[in-house]
Design a protein around this motif. Structure first.
Motif, mmCIF file in Angstrom:
data_model
loop_
_atom_site.group_PDB
_atom_site.id
_atom_site.type_symbol
_atom_site.label_atom_id
_atom_site.label_comp_id
_atom_site.label_asym_id
_atom_site.label_seq_id
_atom_site.Cartn_x
_atom_site.Cartn_y
_atom_site.Cartn_z
ATOM 1 N N ASP A 198 0.523 -1.238 -0.037
ATOM 2 C CA ASP A 198 -0.385 0.228 0.318
ATOM 3 C C ASP A 198 0.607 1.236 -0.011
ATOM 4 O O ASP A 198 0.166 2.032 -0.223
ATOM 5 N N CYS A 199 1.718 1.317 0.502
ATOM 6 C CA CYS A 199 2.975 2.545 0.888
ATOM 7 C C CYS A 199 3.641 2.802 -0.307
ATOM 8 O O CYS A 199 4.025 3.907 -0.839
ATOM 9 N N GLU A 200 4.029 1.614 -0.976
ATOM 10 C CA GLU A 200 4.128 2.200 -2.677
ATOM 11 C C GLU A 200 3.699 2.351 -3.471
ATOM 12 O O GLU A 200 4.089 3.347 -4.159
ATOM 13 N N THR A 201 2.200 1.716 -3.810
ATOM 14 C CA THR A 201 1.094 2.258 -4.378
ATOM 15 C C THR A 201 0.953 3.746 -4.181
ATOM 16 O O THR A 201 0.802 4.439 -5.712
ATOM 17 N N THR A 202 1.227 3.689 -2.849
ATOM 18 C CA THR A 202 -0.178 5.079 -2.219
ATOM 19 C C THR A 202 1.722 6.784 -3.103
ATOM 20 O O THR A 202 0.862 7.206 -3.374
ATOM 21 N N TYR A 203 2.877 6.301 -2.671
ATOM 22 C CA TYR A 203 3.355 7.341 -3.260
ATOM 23 C C TYR A 203 4.967 6.641 -4.421
ATOM 24 O O TYR A 203 5.646 6.522 -4.347
ATOM 25 N N SER A 204 3.855 6.080 -5.431
ATOM 26 C CA SER A 204 4.718 5.545 -6.664
ATOM 27 C C SER A 204 4.899 6.509 -7.359
ATOM 28 O O SER A 204 6.297 5.911 -8.268
ATOM 29 N N ASP A 205 5.340 8.049 -6.984
ATOM 30 C CA ASP A 205 5.330 9.053 -7.735
ATOM 31 C C ASP A 205 7.137 9.498 -7.014
ATOM 32 O O ASP A 205 7.486 10.139 -7.353
ATOM 33 N N ARG A 206 6.656 8.809 -6.058
ATOM 34 C CA ARG A 206 8.297 9.481 -5.104
ATOM 35 C C ARG A 206 9.320 8.021 -5.277
ATOM 36 O O ARG A 206 9.939 7.796 -3.806
ATOM 37 N N THR A 207 8.809 7.136 -6.234
ATOM 38 C CA THR A 207 10.025 5.886 -6.127
ATOM 39 C C THR A 207 11.289 6.330 -6.733
ATOM 40 O O THR A 207 11.769 6.992 -7.253
ATOM 41 N N GLY A 210 16.974 3.508 -8.967
ATOM 42 C CA GLY A 210 16.584 2.307 -8.590
ATOM 43 C C GLY A 210 15.374 1.384 -8.541
ATOM 44 O O GLY A 210 15.207 0.001 -8.570
ATOM 45 N N GLY A 211 14.434 2.157 -8.392
ATOM 46 C CA GLY A 211 13.385 1.329 -7.826
ATOM 47 C C GLY A 211 12.877 0.928 -6.912
ATOM 48 O O GLY A 211 11.672 0.161 -6.127
ATOM 49 N N GLN A 212 14.054 1.102 -5.602
ATOM 50 C CA GLN A 212 13.837 0.744 -4.572
ATOM 51 C C GLN A 212 13.875 1.030 -3.398
ATOM 52 O O GLN A 212 14.297 2.116 -2.885
ATOM 53 N N PHE A 213 12.334 1.562 -2.432
ATOM 54 C CA PHE A 213 11.962 2.223 -1.180
ATOM 55 C C PHE A 213 12.214 1.731 -0.520
ATOM 56 O O PHE A 213 13.105 0.309 0.102
ATOM 57 N N SER A 214 12.932 2.222 0.843
ATOM 58 C CA SER A 214 13.531 2.409 1.962
ATOM 59 C C SER A 214 12.301 2.894 2.641
ATOM 60 O O SER A 214 11.749 3.267 3.552
ATOM 61 N N HIS A 215 11.767 0.905 3.612
ATOM 62 C CA HIS A 215 10.704 0.945 4.461
ATOM 63 C C HIS A 215 11.989 0.653 5.641
ATOM 64 O O HIS A 215 12.274 -0.062 6.568
ATOM 65 N N LEU A 277 9.179 5.581 3.161
ATOM 66 C CA LEU A 277 9.652 6.450 2.010
ATOM 67 C C LEU A 277 11.473 7.307 3.090
ATOM 68 O O LEU A 277 12.089 8.487 3.090
ATOM 69 N N GLY A 278 12.495 6.616 3.479
ATOM 70 C CA GLY A 278 12.792 6.495 4.113
ATOM 71 C C GLY A 278 14.031 6.775 4.018
ATOM 72 O O GLY A 278 15.531 7.389 3.585
ATOM 73 N N HIS A 279 14.340 6.409 2.381
ATOM 74 C CA HIS A 279 15.551 7.225 0.954
ATOM 75 C C HIS A 279 14.833 9.055 1.054
ATOM 76 O O HIS A 279 16.164 9.499 0.810
ATOM 77 N N GLN A 292 9.392 15.558 1.023
ATOM 78 C CA GLN A 292 8.738 14.287 0.230
ATOM 79 C C GLN A 292 8.077 13.460 1.923
ATOM 80 O O GLN A 292 7.714 12.279 1.227
ATOM 81 N N PHE A 293 9.278 13.464 2.502
ATOM 82 C CA PHE A 293 9.406 12.680 3.592
ATOM 83 C C PHE A 293 7.929 12.638 4.513
ATOM 84 O O PHE A 293 7.563 13.647 4.704
ATOM 85 N N VAL A 294 6.886 11.669 3.976
ATOM 86 C CA VAL A 294 5.429 11.288 5.207
ATOM 87 C C VAL A 294 6.133 9.760 5.881
ATOM 88 O O VAL A 294 5.705 8.539 5.743
#
Length: 351
Positions: A198-207, A210-215, A277-279, A292-294
């Motif tokens: 859900d988090c990756e989908t909600t903030y897909s514009d902040r990918t 490299g495409g790896q979110f920081s959970h 959005l740890g990145h 842009q962190f949430v």
């Protein structure tokens, strides 16, 4: 009668009568001050993006209640801090004898790094010097008691304390604490995979590139009661929000289960937050109002208990958890022999 005084090698004084037919011997034992034992270990939280945090330690320095400074040579002890994460720890001082009493202004000296010698950090761009604030790793005050072994672990939260500035890494004291192992516990987190999706989908514009979110898991003190009071890593936050006590990346095992661990936490009440959005969370800047962190989820409250001898493990389920997978951690710490699992289940809606 003439009295002669002789010192034996066993540190016992012998008084004997000389030049007399009647010999009299009196032994007086030399006073030996009672002592206690002290051990010190070090641990850190995992960190993505760096492969080595090389430490070079000089000596342990302590000041007793009389103002006397005690030093213990560590002989330039060298190790990779990242080898000792979560509940793992590296033994720095092993069971040394100290006079009884209170000790303060304790710290471990380190050799500042220039990229070649001393402390260093290795990342994807090579090897860099590591500068530690004041050249010291602070240790909390402690008391040595007769016949007792005091074991303390120093925890370093690299995500909050390590920053890159002008070609070198800096490690600040704000991300360090030390705790008596009798009064600490460990947190093991099991993360709902739906939260991740859900988090990756909600903030897909902040990918990220490299495409790896920081959970990331964020731990807050108990005065935080809702997600609006949770802030990112930064300096000088406004009064309405509270800085995290500890931060840890979430890991994924070979079966796809998400989990995290936070070790050596002082026993007490906390609250857990989650974001993918740890990145986007710099440890120095305000990334919530100017970035842009949430914070995506409030995972609810958690109580860390020490148990009978310290080191109790507490399992926290974020959302519906992941079916009991939390990295298969084993307790590796000083001064604890038993563990107990407590499951905390929270399934709050995200903010």
């Amino acid at each position: 009668m003439t009295i002669c005084r002789t010192m034996l090698l066993s540190s016992i004084f012998l008084l004997s009568a000389c030049g007399s037919d009647s010999n009299t011997t009196v032994t007086v034992a030399e006073q030996v001050l009672p002592q206690g034992q002290f051990s010190l270990a070090i641990s850190d939280s995992p960190m993505v993006g760096v492969s080595h945090v090389g430490m070079v330690m000089g000596e342990l320095v302590m000041t007793d209640a009389e103002g006397v400074i005690h030093r213990h040579d560590l002989q330039d002890m060298t190790f990779n801090l990242l080898d000792f994460q979560g509940m793992d720890s590296h033994l720095v001082v092993d069971n040394i004898d100290l006079p009884l009493g209170q000790y303060h202004d304790a710290y471990v000296t380190i050799q500042q790094g220039d990229g070649n010698d001393g402390c260093y950090v290795e990342d994807g761009q090579g090897r860099h010097g590591l500068y530690v604030a004041d050249g010291q790793l602070p240790v909390s005050d402690f008391e040595i008691v007769a016949g007792q072994h005091i074991s303390i672990t120093m925890e370093i939260d690299l995500y909050r304390g390590l920053s890159y500035q002008q070609g070198e890494y800096h490690l600040g004291h704000q991300a360090m604490w030390s705790v008596d192992n009798r009064y600490m516990g460990h947190l093991l987190g099991e993360v709902d995979p739906q939260w991740i999706a859900d988090c990756e989908t909600t903030y897909s514009d902040r990918t990220p590139i490299g495409g790896q979110f920081s959970h990331m898991a964020y731990l807050y003190p108990e005065e935080v009661t809702n997600i609006d009071q949770m802030t990112d890593m930064r300096t000088n936050p406004p009064e309405a929000v509270t800085l995290p006590t500890a931060v840890s990346p979430m890991m994924q095992d070979i079966d796809g289960n998400w989990h995290f661990a936070m070790g050596y936490l002082p026993a007490g009440n906390y609250r857990v937050g989650y974001s993918c959005l740890g990145h986007l969370d710099d440890p120095v800047t305000d990334d919530m109002t100017s970035g842009q962190f949430v914070m995506f989820k409030d995972s609810g409250s958690i109580t860390i208990e020490a148990g009978t001898q310290g080191g109790q493990q507490t399992v926290h389920e974020c959302g519906n958890g992941n079916g009991g997978h939390h990295g298969h951690h084993a307790p590796i710490y000083l001064g604890a022999s038993t563990t107990k699992k407590i499951v905390s289940h929270v399934n709050d809606d995200y903010h």
